[in-house]
Design an enzyme around this catalytic site. Structure first.
Site, PDB file in Angstrom:
ATOM      1  N   TYR A   1      12.231  -1.268  -4.382  1.00  0.00           N
ATOM      2  CA  TYR A   1      11.926   0.155  -4.507  1.00  0.00           C
ATOM      3  C   TYR A   1      13.126   0.893  -5.088  1.00  0.00           C
ATOM      4  O   TYR A   1      14.284   0.491  -4.877  1.00  0.00           O
ATOM      5  CB  TYR A   1      11.604   0.773  -3.142  1.00  0.00           C
ATOM      6  CG  TYR A   1      10.256   0.396  -2.576  1.00  0.00           C
ATOM      7  CD1 TYR A   1       9.138   1.202  -2.803  1.00  0.00           C
ATOM      8  CD2 TYR A   1      10.101  -0.739  -1.806  1.00  0.00           C
ATOM      9  CE1 TYR A   1       7.901   0.868  -2.273  1.00  0.00           C
ATOM     10  CE2 TYR A   1       8.866  -1.090  -1.270  1.00  0.00           C
ATOM     11  CZ  TYR A   1       7.772  -0.265  -1.515  1.00  0.00           C
ATOM     12  OH  TYR A   1       6.550  -0.614  -1.000  1.00  0.00           O
TER      13      TYR A   1
ATOM     14  N   ARG B   1      11.791   5.495   2.941  1.00  0.00           N
ATOM     15  CA  ARG B   1      11.894   6.966   2.983  1.00  0.00           C
ATOM     16  C   ARG B   1      12.710   7.432   4.183  1.00  0.00           C
ATOM     17  O   ARG B   1      13.448   8.429   4.095  1.00  0.00           O
ATOM     18  CB  ARG B   1      10.504   7.590   2.989  1.00  0.00           C
ATOM     19  CG  ARG B   1       9.770   7.434   1.665  1.00  0.00           C
ATOM     20  CD  ARG B   1       8.311   7.859   1.763  1.00  0.00           C
ATOM     21  NE  ARG B   1       8.180   9.239   2.199  1.00  0.00           N
ATOM     22  CZ  ARG B   1       7.014   9.799   2.555  1.00  0.00           C
ATOM     23  NH1 ARG B   1       5.891   9.073   2.525  1.00  0.00           N
ATOM     24  NH2 ARG B   1       6.967  11.045   2.927  1.00  0.00           N
TER      25      ARG B   1
ATOM     26  N   ARG C   1       0.845  -1.198   0.000  1.00  0.00           N
ATOM     27  CA  ARG C   1       0.000   0.000   0.000  1.00  0.00           C
ATOM     28  C   ARG C   1       0.879   1.245   0.000  1.00  0.00           C
ATOM     29  O   ARG C   1       1.352   1.689   1.047  1.00  0.00           O
ATOM     30  CB  ARG C   1      -0.938  -0.015   1.210  1.00  0.00           C
ATOM     31  CG  ARG C   1      -1.952  -1.137   1.162  1.00  0.00           C
ATOM     32  CD  ARG C   1      -2.842  -1.154   2.397  1.00  0.00           C
ATOM     33  NE  ARG C   1      -2.088  -1.487   3.609  1.00  0.00           N
ATOM     34  CZ  ARG C   1      -2.631  -1.577   4.816  1.00  0.00           C
ATOM     35  NH1 ARG C   1      -3.923  -1.336   4.982  1.00  0.00           N
ATOM     36  NH2 ARG C   1      -1.897  -1.886   5.852  1.00  0.00           N
TER      37      ARG C   1
ATOM     38  N   ASP D   1       2.077   5.163  -0.211  1.00  0.00           N
ATOM     39  CA  ASP D   1       1.553   6.398   0.367  1.00  0.00           C
ATOM     40  C   ASP D   1       1.190   7.403  -0.716  1.00  0.00           C
ATOM     41  O   ASP D   1       1.542   7.242  -1.892  1.00  0.00           O
ATOM     42  CB  ASP D   1       2.612   7.033   1.280  1.00  0.00           C
ATOM     43  CG  ASP D   1       2.879   6.209   2.522  1.00  0.00           C
ATOM     44  OD1 ASP D   1       1.947   5.555   3.016  1.00  0.00           O
ATOM     45  OD2 ASP D   1       4.037   6.225   3.000  1.00  0.00           O
TER      46      ASP D   1
END
Length: 255
Positions: free
Chosen positions: A114, A201, A51, A53
């Site tokens: 990622y 992040r 999921r 952001d």
């Protein structure tokens, strides 16, 4: 039910994230509403591998959709019809494959990858606005890479975990965290079976402190060992983050 796996690409700038929200448009809402058009208006639920952001992008997100058994579907119909009904939103299905009902986009995943893009220059981006993190101070990518190696392996990643994270355990195994420079852009690639909320992040925000010389590279390992979110660096913005791949064994998209 007919279960279909779909591989998706989207620009996250206009969305409130993947998951449906009470306010704001989500990627999940766009996908499910398009899928319902294929099922004569009946609700089609989706499950995703991750999921993302608000503001986070994807070039290889994976989800599964459960269609009613009477709907006649094939790979071309699912891909092309979903893409037609998702216009004009910046979401497209790259591939679609039928899967067994025991297959789950989230729980069958064995790897997630990622990529984070940092634009390291003084001038703001004209073409990639909202798709990169602009850092104006010069960054030392080699120092960032040395610091990144201290995060590899299985650790308690509490220092890099969002306070709102719902994972039962902060233990994760980070398989890859590479830092490289290509011209004015610094690319950070992270791979693991799964990640904590904001883990990538928060790692990027911490490595940026090393790159600009605010932190020595050794301090990243100390921040990890502290198991305290306050010991690590700030959360980097969502703009530069992309979910690039989800791995399965066997891979439903490989045939």
């Amino acid at each position: 039910m007919q279960r279909w796996a779909v591989r998706i690409e989207y620009d996250g700038r206009d969305f409130a994230g993947w998951q449906r929200q009470t306010t704001g448009l989500s990627v999940q809402q766009v996908l499910e509403e398009a899928a319902s058009r294929l099922a004569s208006g009946r609700m089609v639920a989706s499950i995703t591998a991750g999921r993302t952001d608000a503001g986070v992008h994807a070039t290889g997100q994976v989800a599964h959709l459960d269609f009613p058994p009477e709907v006649r579907l094939n790979t071309s119909v699912v891909r092309d019809a979903l893409n037609f009904h998702m216009k004009p939103h910046p979401v497209v299905v790259l591939d679609a494959r039928p899967v067994d009902l025991s297959w789950n986009a989230r729980f069958s995943a064995i790897r997630r990858a990622y990529r984070y893009r940092i634009l390291n220059r003084r001038s703001r981006p004209a073409l990639d606005d909202g798709r990169v993190w602009l850092v104006k101070r010069p960054l030392d990518a080699e120092a960032m890479g040395r610091a990144a190696r201290s995060l590899l392996g299985r650790h308690d990643f509490t220092s890099f975990r969002a306070s709102a994270c719902q994972a039962k355990s902060p233990l994760r195994t980070l398989d890859r965290l590479d830092v490289s420079r290509s011209g004015e852009e610094i690319i950070i690639v992270a791979e693991a079976r799964s990640f904590l909320h904001h883990q990538v992040r928060n790692m990027v925000g911490t490595l940026k402190l090393v790159g600009e010389g605010t932190w020595p590279a050794e301090r990243v390992g100390d921040a990890l060992a502290a198991c305290d979110r306050r010991a690590a660096g700030p959360t980097s913005p969502p703009d530069g983050l992309y979910l690039t791949a989800v791995g399965y064994d066997p891979d439903p998209f490989a045939t």
